[in-house]
Design a protein around this motif. Structure first.
Motif, PDB file in Angstrom:
ATOM      1  N   PHE A   1       9.122  11.670   0.509  1.00  0.00           N
ATOM      2  CA  PHE A   1       9.522  10.414   1.151  1.00  0.00           C
ATOM      3  C   PHE A   1      10.946  10.041   0.739  1.00  0.00           C
ATOM      4  CE2 PHE A   1       9.626   5.724   1.298  1.00  0.00           C
ATOM      5  CZ  PHE A   1       9.310   5.529   2.631  1.00  0.00           C
ATOM      6  N   GLU A   2      11.243  10.146  -0.549  1.00  0.00           N
ATOM      7  CA  GLU A   2      12.583   9.798  -1.026  1.00  0.00           C
ATOM      8  C   GLU A   2      13.625  10.784  -0.501  1.00  0.00           C
ATOM      9  OE1 GLU A   2      12.177   9.571  -5.240  1.00  0.00           O
ATOM     10  OE2 GLU A   2      11.336   7.522  -5.192  1.00  0.00           O
ATOM     11  N   ALA A   3      13.230  12.054  -0.342  1.00  0.00           N
ATOM     12  CA  ALA A   3      14.154  13.036   0.239  1.00  0.00           C
ATOM     13  C   ALA A   3      14.476  12.685   1.685  1.00  0.00           C
ATOM     14  CB  ALA A   3      13.546  14.438   0.143  1.00  0.00           C
ATOM     15  N   PHE A   4      13.462  12.216   2.416  1.00  0.00           N
ATOM     16  CA  PHE A   4      13.687  11.794   3.798  1.00  0.00           C
ATOM     17  C   PHE A   4      14.663  10.622   3.853  1.00  0.00           C
ATOM     18  CE2 PHE A   4      12.609   8.713   7.097  1.00  0.00           C
ATOM     19  CZ  PHE A   4      12.820   9.461   8.235  1.00  0.00           C
ATOM     20  N   LEU A   5      14.471   9.649   2.978  1.00  0.00           N
ATOM     21  CA  LEU A   5      15.370   8.489   2.955  1.00  0.00           C
ATOM     22  C   LEU A   5      16.799   8.918   2.645  1.00  0.00           C
ATOM     23  CD1 LEU A   5      13.243   5.785   1.078  1.00  0.00           C
ATOM     24  CD2 LEU A   5      13.505   6.127   3.533  1.00  0.00           C
ATOM     25  N   ALA A   6      16.946   9.833   1.675  1.00  0.00           N
ATOM     26  CA  ALA A   6      18.295  10.288   1.308  1.00  0.00           C
ATOM     27  C   ALA A   6      18.958  11.034   2.457  1.00  0.00           C
ATOM     28  CB  ALA A   6      18.214  11.169   0.063  1.00  0.00           C
ATOM     29  N   ALA A   7      18.176  11.834   3.168  1.00  0.00           N
ATOM     30  CA  ALA A   7      18.729  12.626   4.277  1.00  0.00           C
ATOM     31  C   ALA A   7      19.184  11.748   5.429  1.00  0.00           C
ATOM     32  CB  ALA A   7      17.689  13.635   4.753  1.00  0.00           C
TER      33      ALA A   7
ATOM     34  N   SER B   1       0.828  -1.214   0.000  1.00  0.00           N
ATOM     35  CA  SER B   1       0.000   0.000   0.000  1.00  0.00           C
ATOM     36  C   SER B   1       0.861   1.262   0.000  1.00  0.00           C
ATOM     37  CB  SER B   1      -0.951  -0.006   1.198  1.00  0.00           C
ATOM     38  OG  SER B   1      -0.226  -0.070   2.418  1.00  0.00           O
ATOM     39  N   LEU B   2       2.067   1.183   0.585  1.00  0.00           N
ATOM     40  CA  LEU B   2       2.984   2.319   0.539  1.00  0.00           C
ATOM     41  C   LEU B   2       3.376   2.619  -0.905  1.00  0.00           C
ATOM     42  CD1 LEU B   2       4.889   4.414   1.852  1.00  0.00           C
ATOM     43  CD2 LEU B   2       6.584   2.582   2.027  1.00  0.00           C
ATOM     44  N   ARG B   3       3.687   1.585  -1.660  1.00  0.00           N
ATOM     45  CA  ARG B   3       4.068   1.797  -3.060  1.00  0.00           C
ATOM     46  C   ARG B   3       2.913   2.406  -3.859  1.00  0.00           C
ATOM     47  NH1 ARG B   3       7.204  -3.970  -4.175  1.00  0.00           N
ATOM     48  NH2 ARG B   3       9.076  -3.488  -2.954  1.00  0.00           N
ATOM     49  N   ARG B   4       1.715   1.928  -3.604  1.00  0.00           N
ATOM     50  CA  ARG B   4       0.561   2.472  -4.304  1.00  0.00           C
ATOM     51  C   ARG B   4       0.367   3.956  -3.963  1.00  0.00           C
ATOM     52  NH1 ARG B   4      -1.679  -2.624  -2.922  1.00  0.00           N
ATOM     53  NH2 ARG B   4      -2.781  -1.691  -1.135  1.00  0.00           N
ATOM     54  N   ALA B   5       0.535   4.286  -2.675  1.00  0.00           N
ATOM     55  CA  ALA B   5       0.368   5.679  -2.252  1.00  0.00           C
ATOM     56  C   ALA B   5       1.400   6.582  -2.905  1.00  0.00           C
ATOM     57  CB  ALA B   5       0.463   5.773  -0.729  1.00  0.00           C
ATOM     58  N   LEU B   6       2.642   6.109  -2.979  1.00  0.00           N
ATOM     59  CA  LEU B   6       3.690   6.912  -3.587  1.00  0.00           C
ATOM     60  C   LEU B   6       3.498   7.038  -5.090  1.00  0.00           C
ATOM     61  CD1 LEU B   6       6.824   5.619  -1.627  1.00  0.00           C
ATOM     62  CD2 LEU B   6       5.474   7.687  -1.191  1.00  0.00           C
ATOM     63  N   ASP B   7       3.007   5.983  -5.738  1.00  0.00           N
ATOM     64  CA  ASP B   7       2.753   6.044  -7.180  1.00  0.00           C
ATOM     65  C   ASP B   7       1.633   7.031  -7.507  1.00  0.00           C
ATOM     66  OD1 ASP B   7       4.709   4.197  -7.714  1.00  0.00           O
ATOM     67  OD2 ASP B   7       3.348   2.477  -7.765  1.00  0.00           O
ATOM     68  N   ALA B   8       0.704   7.172  -6.559  1.00  0.00           N
ATOM     69  CA  ALA B   8      -0.461   8.043  -6.809  1.00  0.00           C
ATOM     70  C   ALA B   8      -0.189   9.509  -6.482  1.00  0.00           C
ATOM     71  CB  ALA B   8      -1.658   7.541  -5.996  1.00  0.00           C
ATOM     72  N   ASP B   9       0.897   9.805  -5.779  1.00  0.00           N
ATOM     73  CA  ASP B   9       1.144  11.176  -5.334  1.00  0.00           C
ATOM     74  C   ASP B   9       2.630  11.487  -5.530  1.00  0.00           C
ATOM     75  OD1 ASP B   9       1.552  13.569  -3.944  1.00  0.00           O
ATOM     76  OD2 ASP B   9       0.048  13.084  -2.421  1.00  0.00           O
ATOM     77  N   ALA B  10       2.925  12.202  -6.612  1.00  0.00           N
ATOM     78  CA  ALA B  10       4.318  12.484  -6.958  1.00  0.00           C
ATOM     79  C   ALA B  10       5.008  13.329  -5.888  1.00  0.00           C
ATOM     80  CB  ALA B  10       4.383  13.198  -8.308  1.00  0.00           C
ATOM     81  N   GLN B  11       4.285  14.284  -5.313  1.00  0.00           N
ATOM     82  CA  GLN B  11       4.887  15.131  -4.291  1.00  0.00           C
ATOM     83  C   GLN B  11       5.198  14.325  -3.028  1.00  0.00           C
ATOM     84  OE1 GLN B  11       2.556  18.551  -3.176  1.00  0.00           O
ATOM     85  NE2 GLN B  11       4.106  19.323  -1.721  1.00  0.00           N
ATOM     86  N   LEU B  12       4.291  13.436  -2.658  1.00  0.00           N
ATOM     87  CA  LEU B  12       4.522  12.579  -1.491  1.00  0.00           C
ATOM     88  C   LEU B  12       5.732  11.685  -1.723  1.00  0.00           C
ATOM     89  CD1 LEU B  12       3.536  11.670   1.293  1.00  0.00           C
ATOM     90  CD2 LEU B  12       2.061   9.998   0.137  1.00  0.00           C
ATOM     91  N   ARG B  13       5.849  11.148  -2.941  1.00  0.00           N
ATOM     92  CA  ARG B  13       7.010  10.316  -3.264  1.00  0.00           C
ATOM     93  C   ARG B  13       8.298  11.126  -3.139  1.00  0.00           C
ATOM     94  NH1 ARG B  13       8.665   5.900  -6.043  1.00  0.00           N
ATOM     95  NH2 ARG B  13       6.537   5.251  -6.531  1.00  0.00           N
ATOM     96  N   GLU B  14       8.287  12.353  -3.651  1.00  0.00           N
ATOM     97  CA  GLU B  14       9.480  13.188  -3.596  1.00  0.00           C
ATOM     98  C   GLU B  14       9.898  13.461  -2.154  1.00  0.00           C
ATOM     99  OE1 GLU B  14      10.951  17.648  -5.035  1.00  0.00           O
ATOM    100  OE2 GLU B  14       9.058  16.798  -5.786  1.00  0.00           O
TER     101      GLU B  14
END
Length: 458
Positions: free
Chosen positions: A216-222, A201-214
């Motif tokens: 989330f990925e920024a948090f992981l990188a940080a 469900s996390l993958r689905r949520a990120l696929d549906a919301d580009a800003q949320l994905r950005e």
């Protein structure tokens, strides 16, 4: 390092399956159990739970049959984590059984690792309160037994469990996040609102919301370094829990390639810290496991497959000789069998070398009988002596050598060999025949050929 072994799990299972066939063929129960456990580890890593449970069950039965308590505890602990989602009560009972064995054999590291690994498994499932209890027990065990080097890692996990428990009602179950990295409240709330409760469900949520994905990925990188450290801590716990060479191979197969170099350096640091603090047991245990990884990296896993092919050649040669009883075929079978004892195979784990030597001794005995039938007494003697060298406590080989020595007129040597055979099997009927042949040979004039005694299979 073999990239196919690291990246192709099917190839890993094929390698283990080949080793399993070899160990079953030669009756090496310990090797069979170790490989079954390694297969179960790979299957659990692939999330093939039914197959993993079958492999673990077979391994457990073999460990119990041969009395390997450490192997039994390792499998019980692995089974406990495997059943954590489907049968919690059975999972806890299996873990308790593993603890009981660990305490009987004074395996402190194993018990602490089981507690820590079980706590990590609970954390991964979002069960922070339950995980906390196991992690605190692991910490107390390590503290009481002076394993201070692991306390910092356990403390990190405990802090994550406490924080996760305190905010469980507002955070999604994020299975992609390492244990010691916690999402900020705002991002966590948005993921919850988007329906992210598990990895899918996390993958689905990120696929549906580009800003949320950005974001989330920024948090992981940080938090890259923090996430990497959490991964290393988790791997170290699993590394400490490794109990044998085949389990180590399973650990290596599941070790992410991108973390291998940093993990090795991390373990080296843990070894140095353990040595500096005087904890020699921990340092030695980690060093042995690290040496085992180096052994795997050098490509020695292929020796199992090489040994299997050599055994198949020996088996085919033996069967061909058995059908014809030809001297040359028995000689070929003996040479194929002797190849199994080559130095390059000596370090192959789990092989039943005593069983192999027994098979090869029988081959040399049959070769000696074939030479005897062809009236080549000197060659027969050499073959029987090879059998004795492999199995000095088997009376049959000594009786056959004694009979051949009588044929060759070596009567004093024959008498000594008969005595050795009688010590091993005092009631063997053929001893009377050999005594009579020896007495008759001594009564003959020196120029007369002694009567001898044909080689036998009894």
């Amino acid at each position: 390092m073999s990239s196919s072994f690291r990246n192709d799990r099917d190839a890993a299972l094929t390698s283990y399956t080949q080793a399993l066939a070899l160990y079953r063929e030669i009756g090496a129960n310990l090797g069979e159990a170790n490989v079954l456990q390694a297969i179960g580890d790979v299957q659990q890593f692939r999330d093939d739970r039914d197959a993993a449970l079958t492999s673990y069950t077979q391994a457990l039965a073999l460990y119990r049959e041969i009395g390997d308590r450490l192997g039994e505890a390792n499998v019980l602990a692995a089974q406990s984590r495997l059943l954590l989602d489907s049968n919690v009560q059975a999972s806890e009972q299996l873990l308790d059984q593993a603890f009981h064995i660990r305490r009987e054999i004074d395996d402190v590291y194993g018990e602490g690792a089981d507690l820590g690994n079980y706590g990590i498994a609970l954390l991964q499932r979002g069960k922070h309160a339950e995980a906390l209890g196991y992690l605190e027990r692991a910490r107390e065990l390590f503290r009481a037994r002076g394993i201070h080097e692991l306390l910092a890692q356990i403390d990190q996990l405990i802090a994550q469990a406490r924080q996760g428990h305190a905010s469980a009602s507002t955070r999604p179950a994020d299975t992609t996040e390492p244990a010691s990295v916690t999402l900020p409240d705002g991002l966590a709330a948005r993921l919850v609102a988007a329906g992210a409760t598990d990895e899918a469900s996390l993958r689905r949520a990120l696929d549906a919301d580009a800003q949320l994905r950005e974001e989330f990925e920024a948090f992981l990188a940080a938090h890259h370094e923090q996430r990497a450290q959490a991964s290393l801590n988790k791997l170290l716990q699993a590394f400490i829990a490794v109990g044998n060479q085949d389990a180590l191979a399973g650990f290596w197969q599941s070790l992410p390639p991108e973390l291998e170099g940093s993990f090795t350096a991390f373990v080296e640091t843990q070894i140095r810290q353990a040595e500096q603090s005087g904890n020699r047991d921990l340092a030695e245990g980690l060093r042995q496991r690290l040496d085992g990884l180096d052994w795997l990296r050098s490509g020695q896993m292929s020796r199992v497959a090489e040994l299997q092919r050599a055994f198949e050649r020996y088996q085919q040669a033996y069967q061909a000789a058995e059908q014809s009883n030809d001297v040359q075929l028995w000689q070929a079978a003996a040479e194929a069998g002797a190849a199994l004892l080559a130095p390059e195979f000596a370090a192959t784990p789990g092989v039943g070398w005593d069983d192999l030597r027994a098979y090869l001794a029988d081959t040399y005995n049959r070769l000696g009988n074939a030479h005897g039938d062809a009236n080549d007494k000197a060659a027969a003697l050499a073959a029987f002596e090879q059998a004795i060298a492999l199995q000095p406590d088997v009376a049959m080989w000594r009786r056959n050598r004694a009979g051949t020595l009588i044929d060759l007129g070596e009567l004093n040597m024959a008498e000594a060999e008969i005595a050795a055979a009688r010590t091993l099997e005092p009631e063997a009927p053929r001893l009377d025949e050999l005594d009579a042949a020896l007495t008759q040979a001594r009564a003959m004039p020196a120029s007369t050929e002694p009567p001898g005694s044909a080689p036998a299979t009894s």
